[in-house]
Design an enzyme around this catalytic site. Structure first.
Site, short mmCIF file in Angstrom:
data_model
loop_
_atom_site.label_atom_id
_atom_site.label_comp_id
_atom_site.label_asym_id
_atom_site.label_seq_id
_atom_site.Cartn_x
_atom_site.Cartn_y
_atom_site.Cartn_z
N GLY A 154 0.79 -1.33 0.25
CA GLY A 154 0.06 0.47 0.03
C GLY A 154 0.82 1.41 -0.05
CG ASP A 157 -1.05 0.42 -4.00
OD1 ASP A 157 -1.63 0.85 -5.12
OD2 ASP A 157 -1.00 -0.21 -2.97
CG ASP A 185 -7.55 -3.71 -4.46
OD1 ASP A 185 -7.03 -3.39 -3.37
OD2 ASP A 185 -8.09 -5.36 -3.87
#
Length: 308
Positions: A154, A157, A185
């Site tokens: 993450g 991200d 995602d």
């Protein structure tokens, strides 16, 4: 040797960027209310510092983090006193990524009476998590992120949603998701290909989950600068934030918005959007103030720009 590097790095910046300021940006106490996973401070005029603040958990992203980032950046976006944001991590590393123990219930056990309803609820959960980092990109204030140590899962991200990425020599990056049985995602697969020029390298990192170290991150374009250590990096990041904050907020925020628009549209569409943007934004006193300062060979930081 270490102290010499730090002194050399700090000597390049103004006196207000002394060691005391840099140390204060990495708070030793608990984060202030209303956040539990973040610590927010204002180390310099018009600069907001958002620190991932779960050092005892390696800044792993728990449930509180995902909602607090949205609240924090929505508040920053509307704050006329903020012109630039600096993001960093407390403790030994930037972030270990998602806190699997804390998030397992949401990820592995979505609510619903059957497959369709569970899938529907899972999509809503994923969309909610995606907004945690999209809100950084939507924020009109430029966001500088300073990365030290590990930036995993993450964390990638998060940093790809930021505008400027800096790191320390010991930093490393890992698109970890395939190692835990899922495809990333919440932004990496969408933003990383637009950050790094090589599609092959992006595919390699995402499909193998291998670590990328600082030198490769710099050469590939993931980060723009590499510093010897965290203290030097934070001094450099704050100096850069100060340079951005010293410019016209009309110009700076318009530049960020148009850069992101042009990234996702054709050149012709980007030019048309820019023309529509500047047909009103050029009608600002900031242009005349900046031109006057330039003719007088003064820094833009000497201009008293109105809040935006």
């Amino acid at each position: 040797m270490f102290s010499g590097i730090v002194r050399s790095a700090l000597s390049k910046y103004p006196s207000w960027l002394g060691p005391a300021v840099v140390r204060a940006m990495s708070s030793s106490g608990g984060p202030p209310s209303p956040y539990t996973a973040l610590a927010v401070s204002h180390p310099a005029e018009s600069v907001t510092h958002v620190e991932l603040h779960r050092p005892e958990k390696r800044n792993a992203m728990n449930r509180a983090f995902w909602s607090e980032m949205v609240d924090c950046f929505n508040e920053i976006a509307a704050d006329p006193d903020c012109r630039v944001v600096l993001v960093s991590g407390a403790g030994k590393i930037f972030t270990a990524g998602i806190d699997l123990m804390d998030m397992a219930g949401d990820i592995l056990q979505p609510e619903g009476d059957d497959m369709a309803r569970r899938s529907w609820n899972m999509k809503k959960i994923i969309a909610k998590y995606q907004e945690t980092f999209s809100v950084i990109e939507k924020c009109p204030k430029p966001v500088v992120v300073a990365i030290h140590g590990a930036c995993v899962g993450g964390g990638v991200d998060l940093i790809t949603a930021c505008d400027i990425r800096l790191c320390t020599q010991d930093a490393w990056f890992q698109v970890k998701e395939v190692d835990i049985g899922l495809a990333a995602d919440v932004g990496t697969l969408q933003r990383l290909p637009k950050v790094i020029g090589s599609r092959s390298l992006v595919n390699e990192l995402a499909l193998t989950a291998r670590k990328m170290f600082a030198d490769e991150a710099k050469s590939s374009g993931l980060v723009s600068r590499v510093f010897a250590d965290k203290e030097a990096m934070m001094a450099g990041a704050l100096q850069m934030a100060g340079e951005i904050a010293g410019r016209s907020p009309v110009a700076v925020q318009g530049t960020k918005i148009n850069l992101i628009y042009s990234r996702d549209h054709s050149v012709a569409e980007g030019l048309d959007y820019m023309a529509n943007w500047n047909m009103s934004m050029l009608q600002t006193e900031d242009v005349m103030k900046s031109a006057q300062a330039s003719m007088e060979k003064k820094s833009p930081k000497t201009i008293a720009f109105s809040k935006l």
